[in-house]
Design a protein around this motif. Structure first.
Motif, PDB file in Angstrom:
ATOM      1  N   SER A  64      -1.431 -23.445  23.139  1.00 24.01           N
ATOM      2  CA  SER A  64      -1.056 -22.234  22.423  1.00 24.01           C
ATOM      3  C   SER A  64       0.457 -22.101  22.309  1.00 24.01           C
ATOM      4  O   SER A  64       0.962 -21.423  21.400  1.00 24.01           O
ATOM      5  N   ALA A 111      -6.268  -8.113  27.144  1.00 25.44           N
ATOM      6  CA  ALA A 111      -4.958  -8.272  26.520  1.00 25.44           C
ATOM      7  C   ALA A 111      -3.913  -7.355  27.140  1.00 25.44           C
ATOM      8  O   ALA A 111      -2.716  -7.523  26.880  1.00 25.44           O
ATOM      9  N   SER A 114      -6.582 -12.843  28.616  1.00 27.03           N
ATOM     10  CA  SER A 114      -7.433 -13.540  27.659  1.00 27.03           C
ATOM     11  C   SER A 114      -7.374 -15.047  27.890  1.00 27.03           C
ATOM     12  O   SER A 114      -8.197 -15.791  27.361  1.00 27.03           O
ATOM     13  N   THR A 157       5.665 -14.347  19.409  1.00 28.27           N
ATOM     14  CA  THR A 157       4.688 -14.116  18.335  1.00 28.27           C
ATOM     15  C   THR A 157       3.328 -14.741  18.654  1.00 28.27           C
ATOM     16  O   THR A 157       2.376 -14.531  17.903  1.00 28.27           O
ATOM     17  N   VAL A 158       3.240 -15.488  19.748  1.00 28.31           N
ATOM     18  CA  VAL A 158       1.984 -16.178  20.079  1.00 28.31           C
ATOM     19  C   VAL A 158       0.991 -15.181  20.678  1.00 28.31           C
ATOM     20  O   VAL A 158       1.326 -14.471  21.635  1.00 28.31           O
ATOM     21  N   PRO A 159      -0.235 -15.095  20.163  1.00 25.81           N
ATOM     22  CA  PRO A 159      -1.247 -14.218  20.756  1.00 25.81           C
ATOM     23  C   PRO A 159      -1.546 -14.630  22.206  1.00 25.81           C
ATOM     24  O   PRO A 159      -1.629 -15.813  22.519  1.00 25.81           O
ATOM     25  N   GLY A 160      -1.682 -13.669  23.045  1.00 31.97           N
ATOM     26  CA  GLY A 160      -1.997 -13.957  24.440  1.00 31.97           C
ATOM     27  C   GLY A 160      -0.790 -13.989  25.345  1.00 31.97           C
ATOM     28  O   GLY A 160      -0.926 -14.096  26.562  1.00 31.97           O
ATOM     29  N   ASP A 213      -1.477 -12.878  29.057  1.00 32.43           N
ATOM     30  CA  ASP A 213      -2.458 -11.850  29.413  1.00 32.43           C
ATOM     31  C   ASP A 213      -3.725 -12.521  29.943  1.00 32.43           C
ATOM     32  O   ASP A 213      -3.809 -13.749  30.040  1.00 32.43           O
TER      33      ASP A 213
END
Length: 214
Positions: free
Chosen positions: A116, A144, A202, A172-175, A200
């Motif tokens: 990721s 999250a 997730s 900007t990366v989710p998580g 997070d």
């Protein structure tokens, strides 16, 4: 001329005269009074005896109950002492269960975290290494919002790169909850950037969540 005689009016019976001497009468009165006092004393003594017997019976019953309670206490203490090894084993099992829950509840797939991060890095930069540790067990409904894996990333580049650009790209990366530049160094091989990062929850696989909760 003869006079008529009026009839005598008789009230009550014939008069009675106590011819006994006063000493005999007084003696009889004293004897009667003595019998009365004696009967009263015997009655009081009987009440005392009954009350004493009742109190003794109650005391005997209470003593027997106390002896039985003491015997039960000794027996229960013996049973508790006999169960002490079992209690220690149960305590150890509980501690191991808590440790197992803690360990399994934070299962991570490290390759997923790495994959990721790498696509978001600026051109000519690569992820050279990382030092990450899992966070706490899930406690909320939204993973999250909870802190998962946290630690440091080492980014390298053959050309100078602003560490701010790397930080902005990773944010900007989710998580990823947070990321900050910490240190940058230069050597003969190129440029190295040390970042602090927090993912997070997730990132947790949740593969053992059901088993850990048992």
């Amino acid at each position: 001329m003869a006079l008529a005689t009026a009839p005598a009016l008789t009230v009550g019976g014939p008069p009675r005269v106590n011819l006994l001497p006063r000493a005999v009468t007084a003696s009889r009165q004293r004897a009667s009074l003595l019998r009365t006092w004696l009967l009263g004393l015997l009655a009081a003594l009987g009440v005392v005896l009954v009350a004493t017997g009742g109190a003794y019976a109650l005391q005997l019953t209470a003593q027997q109950g106390l002896d039985q309670a003491n015997a039960d206490t000794v027996r229960l203490l013996g049973e508790v002492a006999a169960l002490q090894p079992v209690n220690e084993k149960l305590k150890l099992e509980s501690e191991l269960g808590d440790y197992r829950t803690q360990a399994m509840g934070t299962d991570l797939t490290w390759a997923t975290l790495v994959s990721s991060v790498e696509p978001a890095l600026p051109a000519d930069t690569v992820l050279a290494g990382f030092t990450l540790v899992p966070g706490g067990n899930p406690v909320g409904d939204d993973p999250a919002l909870e802190i998962g894996a946290a630690g440091e990333l080492t980014i390298t580049s053959t050309t100078p790169t602003q560490i701010v650009d790397i930080v902005r790209a990773l944010r900007t990366v989710p998580g990823i909850l947070s990321v900050d530049g910490w240190e940058s160094t230069t050597d003969t091989l190129g440029y190295s950037y040390l970042l602090r990062i927090v993912f997070d929850q997730s990132s947790y696989t949740g593969a053992f969540a059901e088993e850990a909760g048992q």
